[in-house]
Structures are given as C-alpha cells and as structure tokens.
Design an enzyme around this catalytic site. Structure first.
Site, PDB file in Angstrom:
ATOM      1  N   GLY A 125       0.783  -1.229   0.000  1.00  0.00           N
ATOM      2  CA  GLY A 125       0.000   0.000   0.000  1.00  0.00           C
ATOM      3  C   GLY A 125       0.811   1.274   0.000  1.00  0.00           C
ATOM      4  N   SER A 158       5.241   4.887  -4.152  1.00  0.00           N
ATOM      5  CA  SER A 158       5.804   6.232  -4.275  1.00  0.00           C
ATOM      6  C   SER A 158       5.680   7.013  -2.974  1.00  0.00           C
ATOM      7  CB  SER A 158       5.098   6.984  -5.409  1.00  0.00           C
ATOM      8  OG  SER A 158       5.356   6.367  -6.653  1.00  0.00           O
ATOM      9  N   SER A 212      13.685  -7.303  -4.415  1.00  0.00           N
ATOM     10  CA  SER A 212      14.686  -7.982  -5.236  1.00  0.00           C
ATOM     11  C   SER A 212      15.536  -8.900  -4.363  1.00  0.00           C
ATOM     12  CB  SER A 212      15.585  -6.967  -5.935  1.00  0.00           C
ATOM     13  OG  SER A 212      14.861  -6.242  -6.900  1.00  0.00           O
ATOM     14  N   GLY A 227      21.944   7.279  -4.199  1.00  0.00           N
ATOM     15  CA  GLY A 227      22.959   6.489  -4.891  1.00  0.00           C
ATOM     16  C   GLY A 227      22.342   5.420  -5.768  1.00  0.00           C
ATOM     17  N   ARG A 268      19.684   5.600  -7.459  1.00  0.00           N
ATOM     18  CA  ARG A 268      19.222   6.198  -8.717  1.00  0.00           C
ATOM     19  C   ARG A 268      20.371   6.357  -9.709  1.00  0.00           C
ATOM     20  NH1 ARG A 268      15.349  10.018  -4.998  1.00  0.00           N
ATOM     21  NH2 ARG A 268      13.691   8.444  -4.868  1.00  0.00           N
ATOM     22  N   GLN A 296      13.545  -2.003 -32.982  1.00  0.00           N
ATOM     23  CA  GLN A 296      12.819  -1.669 -34.211  1.00  0.00           C
ATOM     24  C   GLN A 296      13.722  -1.805 -35.431  1.00  0.00           C
ATOM     25  OE1 GLN A 296       9.631  -1.033 -34.249  1.00  0.00           O
ATOM     26  NE2 GLN A 296       9.306  -0.388 -36.367  1.00  0.00           N
ATOM     27  N   GLU A 340      13.237   2.589  -7.679  1.00  0.00           N
ATOM     28  CA  GLU A 340      14.110   3.604  -7.060  1.00  0.00           C
ATOM     29  C   GLU A 340      13.444   4.989  -7.101  1.00  0.00           C
ATOM     30  OE1 GLU A 340      16.049   1.958  -5.572  1.00  0.00           O
ATOM     31  OE2 GLU A 340      17.803   1.176  -6.599  1.00  0.00           O
TER      32      GLU A 340
END
Length: 419
Positions: A167, A170, A196, A278, A280, A374, A401
């Site tokens: 829940g 972000s 992860s 870090g 990110r 593509q 992240e």
C-alpha cells in the site's frame, strides 16, 4: 581470492586480466574495433580505464554468454556474482576496513555501466546489494559493520532492500510495517512488496515504523534470514529482471534485536532516501550499459542486413536514427557522471541532479533500446537476439528507485523553492 580493498589493486588485476582483450561488446565489433564517438572510456583516468576493462571483460566472458539462459530459466547466478565480488564488485563504495573497495560514486557508475552490457538484470541486483552494504557501512556502528559488511562484500551473503509495501510505493513515508519495542527486541509485523532477491538473500535492510505517522516515525533495522516470524511470498513472474527473484517479505511477530537497528530511532526514512540517491545513479548506470550494447547491436545489424538490394547502413533515415541514439547515449552518460560526482562531493544540488539523471537516462536509454529493437525488424522480437532482453530488462528502471513521475516532483520542488 580475497575481495580487492583498493583501487590500485583493481587496476593491477585489470591490467593482467584484460591484456590483449579489446573493449568489445559483439563479435563483429571485435573485428572492427570499438566505435570511438560512443567510447565509454572518454575522459576517464588510467586507473578508471583499468577497472572498466575488468568489468567489461567480466561482462563479456562471465555474463553475456549466460544472459539469455538466466532470463529464460530464471536463474539467480550466485556463483557468477561471487566471482564478481572477487574483483571487488560486492562492496564497491564500502570502506576497505570491512572488505570494501572504497571507490567513488563515479567509479561505481563506470563499473555498473560496463557490467550491464553483459546482463542488466544481474547487474541491477548487484547494484541493490551494494546499496545495502553501503547503508550498513555508513549508518551502522563498528559492531554492525564488522558483523555484516565483510560477508556482503565477498558476496558470501546477499542483501535485499525493503522499503516498498503493498500500500505504499511512491508514498514511502506512509509505510505500515510496525516495529514495537519489547525489551531488547523489536517485534515486526507487516509486509514488503517487490523485494529484489527476496527469499534467496540473507540480509534484509528493513524500513519499519517505530513511532508516529510520517517520515519521522520510521527506523531502519537489519533482519537476518532464518529469524522466526520472517517468511516470503511466491516468486513473482516478471517481464524482465528474471535473473533475480522478486518476492514479498512478510513479518509476523518477527523478533529482531534492537542491536540490529541502524542509526537512531526515527532516522530510517533519512537513511532510506540517502540510499536511494545512490541507487538512482546505479540504476541509471545500468540503463547506460543496456543502451550502449543496443547501439552497438543496431550498428552491427545495419552493416550486415540487406533490404531492397543494399545494406540498411545505406538508408539515410536509419543513419539519422543511429546518430540520434548515439548522441542521446553520450548525453545520458555525461549527466550520470556529473550527478555521481555531485553525490560524492555532497553538493547542495546532489538530490536534484541524481533525480535528473534517473529521470532522463532511464527514459532515454529505454527509447534507445526500443529503437534498436525496431531497427532489427522482426528479428528484434525473437529471443535469439539480445536486444529484446535489454528492452525488457530496463523498462522497470523507469519505475523503481522512485518512479520517474516522483523524480519530476523532486526536481520541480527544487526549482520552485524560495531561496
């Protein structure tokens, strides 16, 4: 082999390990040499070039040949990662006194970019593991550092970062997992989502609520696998990132020693955000590696594939597309490296620059990989071709992240703040 403790040792290993092995990504590139205008070694010191070669060589020889199999069979390549740790990649920016390599954020970005050319999914997990080890090294006391960091740096043990909940994604400050203090233990109840390594790793860096609502009531504790009350959900089926397992992490009256708390009570949200700054940079670096490999794959395909009687490389539209891809790749790399230096130097704008790098680079690198697919036409959609896996593996980088929408919020708040 012991984990490398200094940059100079990595450089010495690199000069031996990579001798007479060109910095390449594909067999056709090996014949023609690297494309100079996208060469990722531009602007690096000699030492940085040496450990970059180590990482590229490891990616080409130990990761790339297995990338498709790890993806299709969902293999968590423990032994391969332990080989990477022998080169110093298990605790890249952890201090040397507890087994780390003691390198900078820029050095770390260079390494993750190179490793990701061999397997994005595996490198992305290694980056998360490094973030956890750094958090313990930076915010832990001497006893905690000595207990956890050496085994993490050698990857004898693996770590997971536990912030997101079913829940609260972000809106991380609204997390519910509770930690009630009883004597010399915290009793944890709640669950974490999309973790992860969950279930396969040994150490869980957990953000939990020890106090009031909001960020000031959050603390950070280290939970070890095997602790009673710790369990895991089913292994998630994902579009990409299949070489690392993802599960829910569940706490049911899970008793964790107070001695496992990092920092003071209420400091957890600050610890989590500093780790993510870090993270990110790390995940943007992984996107760079995928994009670099995809540009090379697209270039090689254009040189050999013929349509309408001539090579695709003679088609001006595709030439221009390739030029745009290369330009966006180099621009992305420069932004990541600038943000990495700002973070290392504790620059006042480091948080915004890390957010800019994560936003711009994960978006642009995904577009680069998608355009490379593509350019392969129908072949690009086949799992025999690596380009489709790069597309699948880096799509999630725009989400984790901190979503790229959240990155826009962080950047705009900085711009609109009154001085």
């Amino acid at each position: 082999m012991a984990v490398l403790g200094t940059l100079s040792r990595i450089a010495r290993i690199g000069s031996t390990f990579c001798r007479n092995r060109p910095l390449i990504l594909t067999k056709s590139s090996q014949r023609r040499g690297i494309v100079s205008c996208i060469d990722p070694s531009h602007g690096l010191t000699d030492e940085q070039k040496e450990f970059q070669k180590v990482a590229f060589d490891f990616a080409a020889n130990e990761m790339a040949p297995h990338m498709a199999e790890w993806d299709q069979k969902e293999v968590f390549p423990v032994e391969t990662m332990r080989k990477a740790a022998q080169l110093g990649f298990g605790g890249i920016y952890v201090q040397p006194d507890v087994g780390g390599s003691g390198l900078s954020r820029l050095d770390t970005s260079i390494i993750f970019e190179a490793l990701s050319t061999g397997c994005v999914s595996t490198t992305a997990y290694i980056s998360i593991h490094n973030m956890c080890a750094w958090m313990i090294d930076t915010f832990g006391n001497n006893e905690q550092r000595e207990k956890f960091c050496p085994d993490l740096c050698s990857m004898e043990k693996f770590a997971s970062y536990c912030l997101t909940e079913p829940g609260s994604g972000s809106d991380a400050a609204s997390l519910f997992t509770s930690a009630q203090k009883k004597g010399d233990h915290y009793i944890l109840n709640g669950s974490k989502a999309f973790i992860s390594g969950g279930g396969d790793t040994d150490v869980y860096v957990v953000m939990c609520r020890t106090g009031v609502k909001g960020p000031k009531g959050i603390s950070c504790v280290v939970v070890e696998k095997g602790t009673p009350g710790l369990s895991f959900g089913k292994k998630e089926k994902k579009v990409g990132w299949n070489s690392q397992p993802t599960r829910a992490v569940i706490f049911e009256d899970c008793a964790v020693p107070v001695a496992n708390r990092l920092g003071s009570e209420g400091q957890g949200f600050n610890i989590a955000m500093k780790g993510l700054n870090g993270g990110r940079i790390n995940i943007a670096s992984c996107s760079l590696g995928a994009a670099h490999a995809s540009v090379s794959l697209a270039r090689d395909h254009m040189l050999v594939r013929k349509q309408f009687g001539e090579a695709l490389a003679n088609n001006q539209y595709l030439q221009f597309k390739l030029a745009e891809m290369a330009t966006k790749l180099v621009a992305s790399r420069l932004l990541v490296r600038e943000a990495a230096k700002a973070l290392q130097e504790n620059h006042p704008d480091a948080v915004s620059l890390c957010s800019m790098a994560k936003l711009f680079v994960t978006d642009e690198c995904f577009n680069i990989c998608n355009q490379a697919l593509q350019m392969h036409g129908g072949y690009g959609y086949l799992k025999d071709y690596a380009v489709q896996q790069f597309v699948r593996d880096i799509r999630v980088h725009q989400i984790l992240e901190g979503t790229n929408e959240v990155m826009r919020m962080i950047i705009s708040r900085n711009l609109l703040a009154e001085s």
